[in-house]
Design an enzyme around this catalytic site. Structure first.
Site, PDB file in Angstrom:
ATOM      1  N   ASP A  82       0.843  -1.197   0.000  1.00 48.02           N
ATOM      2  CA  ASP A  82       0.000   0.000   0.000  1.00 48.02           C
ATOM      3  C   ASP A  82       0.879   1.248   0.000  1.00 48.02           C
ATOM      4  O   ASP A  82       1.898   1.298   0.703  1.00 48.02           O
ATOM      5  CB  ASP A  82      -0.919   0.015   1.232  1.00 48.02           C
ATOM      6  CG  ASP A  82      -1.850  -1.188   1.263  1.00 48.02           C
ATOM      7  OD1 ASP A  82      -2.417  -1.514   0.198  1.00 48.02           O
ATOM      8  OD2 ASP A  82      -1.994  -1.800   2.331  1.00 48.02           O
ATOM      9  N   ASP A  84       0.617   5.457   0.422  1.00 52.37           N
ATOM     10  CA  ASP A  84      -0.172   6.632   0.792  1.00 52.37           C
ATOM     11  C   ASP A  84       0.579   7.896   0.396  1.00 52.37           C
ATOM     12  O   ASP A  84       1.813   7.954   0.465  1.00 52.37           O
ATOM     13  CB  ASP A  84      -0.449   6.646   2.296  1.00 52.37           C
ATOM     14  CG  ASP A  84      -1.298   5.463   2.739  1.00 52.37           C
ATOM     15  OD1 ASP A  84      -2.007   4.901   1.883  1.00 52.37           O
ATOM     16  OD2 ASP A  84      -1.243   5.102   3.926  1.00 52.37           O
ATOM     17  N   ASP A 161       1.404   8.942  14.235  1.00 51.39           N
ATOM     18  CA  ASP A 161       1.490   8.185  15.479  1.00 51.39           C
ATOM     19  C   ASP A 161       2.936   7.917  15.930  1.00 51.39           C
ATOM     20  O   ASP A 161       3.374   8.411  16.961  1.00 51.39           O
ATOM     21  CB  ASP A 161       0.692   6.877  15.366  1.00 51.39           C
ATOM     22  CG  ASP A 161       0.983   6.107  14.078  1.00 51.39           C
ATOM     23  OD1 ASP A 161       1.958   6.450  13.379  1.00 51.39           O
ATOM     24  OD2 ASP A 161       0.235   5.160  13.776  1.00 51.39           O
TER      25      ASP A 161
END
EC number: 2.7.7.19
Length: 469
Positions: A82, A84, A161
């Protein structure tokens, strides 16, 4: 590259502005730019779809960065699935650039750019101060329930995070921008939170699960300051949407590092907040159950590594088996009908679990069938054996039976019996089985030997074909 003129938000160009808006940022490192020659990221390892999005945004005058786990994994020599993208373009501006774009999310407004089966998630830089930017933010009891406040890349880094997830690959010059010390953490193989752990976990309790999952996946340790609040704040997970915890559980257990994730959840004391029935059953000291769970997760990891399909139904059936089995046995000893006891036990455990993790009905039906078929393996009569062999869930239930071998020698022998029986032709197996309980029957070992000889005599010498098992 600077943002588009006239934008409602502005880029924070000076350290003074950065510290003024973010007093705690003085504890973070200054921007560290790792040039193209100093890192190992190659565009050959970035998906073509992600590159198309990055280049299109850049050519339109926007900042465009690959961000998050993809940058982290590329720097570690991995191959992310993935990708982003972070940008100073708003979701509406992204949508204007891409016809194959759809906007999603109310909690976090995002743009999904679709190329075939691949989706590139494009997020606008998040801000830290609502006064400095457009959008809206809604916080309830410290938890962010909606956050669509746009800001600068510096602010966006602080909103992420873990420090290893806050590095940006700049498509304009192929450098990596590190605002919070993520490169050092990659070198130290440690997960450190950005900001105060108590505040960050209250904002989003799932960050605790993410820490356990990433530590398992990357073989990192969790910094003590990040793990210390788990015991106190773990109960916050009960307030997270069960559907979201289902998605998180799939990331933990069905992406190739399920066994490590399970052990990390236990080590961190978080298992009981996601799978209370599993934690209770293991707390009773059932070594056979632990062997079943760990073997099941190990097999799942092996299938993922081999590119084979895996199903959440089998995984959850493994995790919740101990409580279902114990409840069913309790109710049968109280005189309830066997079928009713197993059915009630399954319904009870599934109902409790779905309050924490929302397992879709299509999976819980399969789980209940796998469980309900287990006592039927003990019924060795002709009609019942063939009825079970014809059941659509037989294979999954049989695989589950093999995992249960550690429960007792009898279960292990039962698994061997059924493995043996499946190798025999229909008529040979029928001749070896009693019509009803207690009736005489032939010996399966003898029957298998005879069937093997018969198959050898009947086998055609056709090139490229082998005998059927």
């Amino acid at each position: 590259m600077s943002g588009v003129p006239g934008r409602a938000h502005r880029k924070l160009d000076t350290r003074k502005d950065f510290d003024r808006l973010n007093p705690k940022s003085r504890n973070h490192q200054a921007l560290h730019v790792i040039t193209r020659e100093q890192h190992t990221i190659s565009r050959k390892n970035i998906s073509k779809a992600a590159l198309r999005v990055l280049y299109r945004l850049n050519e339109a005058g926007y900042d465009a960065y690959l961000v998050g786990g993809a940058v982290r994994d590329l720097l570690l020599g991995g191959h992310p699935k993935d990708f982003d993208v972070a940008t100073n373009a708003t979701p509406d501006e992204v949508k204007k650039l891409f016809r194959n774009c759809r906007l999603i999310g109310r909690r976090f407004r995002l743009a999904h750019v679709v190329y075939g089966n691949e989706i590139i998630e494009v997020a606008t830089f998040r801000g830290t101060s609502e006064e400095q930017s457009e959008g809206d933010r809604h916080i309830v009891d410290g938890r962010i329930v909606r956050d669509n406040v746009w800001g600068s890349i510096e602010e966006d880094a602080l909103r992420r995070d873990f420090r290893v997830n806050a590095m940006y690959y700049d498509i304009s010059d192929f450098s990596v921008r590190d605002y919070v010390g993520g490169m050092q953490d990659l070198h130290d193989r440690v997960l450190r939170l950005i900001g105060d752990p108590q505040t960050r976990y209250h904002e989003d309790p799932v960050r605790m699960l993410r820490a356990a999952r990433l530590a398992a996946k990357l073989d990192f340790r969790i910094d003590s300051s990040a793990s210390a609040p788990f015991a106190e704040l773990g109960p916050l997970l009960s307030g997270v949407a069960p559907a979201r915890l289902f998605d998180e559980s799939l990331k933990m257990f069905l992406t190739g590092h399920g066994l490590k994730s399970f052990r990390m959840l236990e080590q961190c004391g978080l298992l009981k907040f996601m799978f209370p029935a599993t934690a209770r059953a293991l707390k009773r000291g059932d070594k056979a159950l632990r062997a079943l769970i760990e073997h099941g997760l190990e097999n799942t990891d092996a299938r993922v590594a081999e590119g084979k399909s895996v199903t959440p139904a089998f995984l959850f059936a493994v995790l919740l088996w101990g409580e279902v089995r114990d409840l069913a046995h309790t109710w049968t000893t109280q005189g309830k009908d066997d079928n009713d006891a197993w059915s009630r036990a399954a319904v009870h455990v599934v109902a409790e679990q779905c309050q924490r993790v929302a397992i879709p009905r299509r999976f819980t039906i399969t789980m209940e069938e796998i469980w309900s078929l287990q006592p039927r393996f003990e019924q060795i009569q002709r009609k019942k054996v063939f009825r079970l062999l014809a059941h659509p869930r037989f294979r999954a239930a049989f695989d589950f039976l093999l995992l249960r071998a550690a429960e007792s020698p009898a279960i292990g022998e039962l698994g061997q019996w059924w493995a043996h029986a499946q190798q025999l032709p229909h008529e040979t197996l029928a001749a070896a089985l009693p019509l009803h309980h207690g009736a005489p029957a032939g010996d399966l070992d003898t029957a298998r030997a005879g069937a093997t000889r018969k198959r050898k005599r009947r086998r055609k010498p056709t090139a490229g074909k082998s005998g059927a098992g």
